[in-house]
Design a protein around this motif. Sequence first.
Motif, PDB file in Angstrom:
ATOM      1  N   ASP A  93      -1.587  95.332 120.417  1.00  0.00           N
ATOM      2  CA  ASP A  93      -1.878  96.867 120.564  1.00  0.00           C
ATOM      3  C   ASP A  93      -0.429  97.347 120.695  1.00  0.00           C
ATOM      4  N   TYR A  96       1.374  97.357 117.440  1.00  0.00           N
ATOM      5  CA  TYR A  96       0.718  98.188 116.335  1.00  0.00           C
ATOM      6  C   TYR A  96       1.405  99.621 116.831  1.00  0.00           C
ATOM      7  N   HIS A  97       1.324 100.135 118.007  1.00  0.00           N
ATOM      8  CA  HIS A  97       1.746 101.390 118.370  1.00  0.00           C
ATOM      9  C   HIS A  97       3.257 101.578 118.204  1.00  0.00           C
ATOM     10  N   ASN A 100       4.185 102.232 114.290  1.00  0.00           N
ATOM     11  CA  ASN A 100       3.768 103.326 114.018  1.00  0.00           C
ATOM     12  C   ASN A 100       4.849 104.347 114.691  1.00  0.00           C
ATOM     13  N   GLU A 110       2.137 106.563 109.019  1.00  0.00           N
ATOM     14  CA  GLU A 110       1.582 105.917 109.795  1.00  0.00           C
ATOM     15  C   GLU A 110       0.264 104.857 109.106  1.00  0.00           C
ATOM     16  N   GLU A 113      -5.171 101.726 111.818  1.00  0.00           N
ATOM     17  CA  GLU A 113      -5.326 100.608 113.138  1.00  0.00           C
ATOM     18  C   GLU A 113      -6.334  99.502 112.312  1.00  0.00           C
ATOM     19  N   GLU A 114      -7.170 100.159 111.443  1.00  0.00           N
ATOM     20  CA  GLU A 114      -8.292  99.144 110.915  1.00  0.00           C
ATOM     21  C   GLU A 114      -7.221  98.211 109.907  1.00  0.00           C
ATOM     22  N   PHE A 116      -4.093  97.532 109.896  1.00  0.00           N
ATOM     23  CA  PHE A 116      -2.894  96.744 110.455  1.00  0.00           C
ATOM     24  C   PHE A 116      -3.960  95.653 111.069  1.00  0.00           C
ATOM     25  N   MET A 117      -4.796  95.828 111.893  1.00  0.00           N
ATOM     26  CA  MET A 117      -5.512  94.692 112.825  1.00  0.00           C
ATOM     27  C   MET A 117      -6.471  93.902 111.938  1.00  0.00           C
TER      28      MET A 117
END
Length: 355
Positions: A93, A96-97, A100, A110, A113-114, A116-117
């Motif tokens: 996480d 990821y943050h 972005n 950006e 999340e879906e 990326f993860m």
Amino acid sequence: MSATQTYKIEVLKASTSKIKEVDFDNLHFGEVFTDHLFECDFKNGEWQNPTIKPYAPFLLDPSAKVFHYGQAIFEGMKAYKDDNDGIWLFRPDENYHRFNHSATRMAMPEVPEEIFMEGLNQLLKLDEAWIQKGKGNTMYIRPFMIATGAGVIANPSDEYKFMILLSPAKSYYSGEVKVLIAEHYSRAANGGIGAAKAAGNYAAQFYPTNLANKAGFQQVIWTDDATHTKLEEAGTMNVFFRINDTLYTAPTSERILDGVTRKSLIDLAKREGINVEVRPVLVSELVEGAKNGSLKEIFGAGTAAVVNPIIGFSYQEVYYELPKLENSVASQLKEKLTNIQHKLAEDTFGWTVKV
């Protein structure tokens, strides 16, 4: 796009695997890549066509804006395989943050999340045979985004490509490291992009680092752009200084990257009862500590090396050697952190996430 938009990832499997051609005992960091990669394109104002496909080169227009205006960002992460073949990520996480955050600073869209993860998880599962068990064996993960829109007018691109590459890695160790403290060159400036993981930050380091290499040093400890009196980062890593029994590291800022390893080591040190101070550290403090013997350790902290001890530094053409320690704080913290990452010790912080 709706906030509830879902994305179906197309999976195109490689017809054959390269894995039998790889000598996992003699890996050079970042040179070998797995059978597949993940990619997703941003066009017409939306992310589309998320795909896992065989690793291969791809074509870009010669006028793609990444070549002309440097819109390029990346992250560095790792995956680990435990003794029961479980695959784990370490604080994904945070990466990821930060990714972005970098995208926003570079006027790039950006990544949801879906995408990326889920893209990362599916890619790791498809190429899981490449993740070797055993402490020191890891899968280095390189998410990145580049501007692919065509045209040489100086404005942000309207098209981008987000990709994830996987590269198996052994324990990273670069030998004894001597550093040169920067007196003229800076890694970043206030108001700049130092806190973003932008490709250009690293390109700008190469020339002064080459000069340091020619002078017999492996890396540069960067200083602030205005006065060159404050210590900031070591090479491509955050940096810690142990003076007597206290660890010091510079606060994050517009100039200093918010390193995931850095913040993890701070939390670990505090848990172990080690005094930690996050504040500006002056070059003069370092020189004085080296002269009077209170400076015990300097070490870099980053994803690739985790912890990289520094044995000495040069400032104003004077070299200062650090004491050789049997049981350094750097080695203790590295051992504790890598044990958590490899699921060899209890993760009391909740940092590890199963794929």
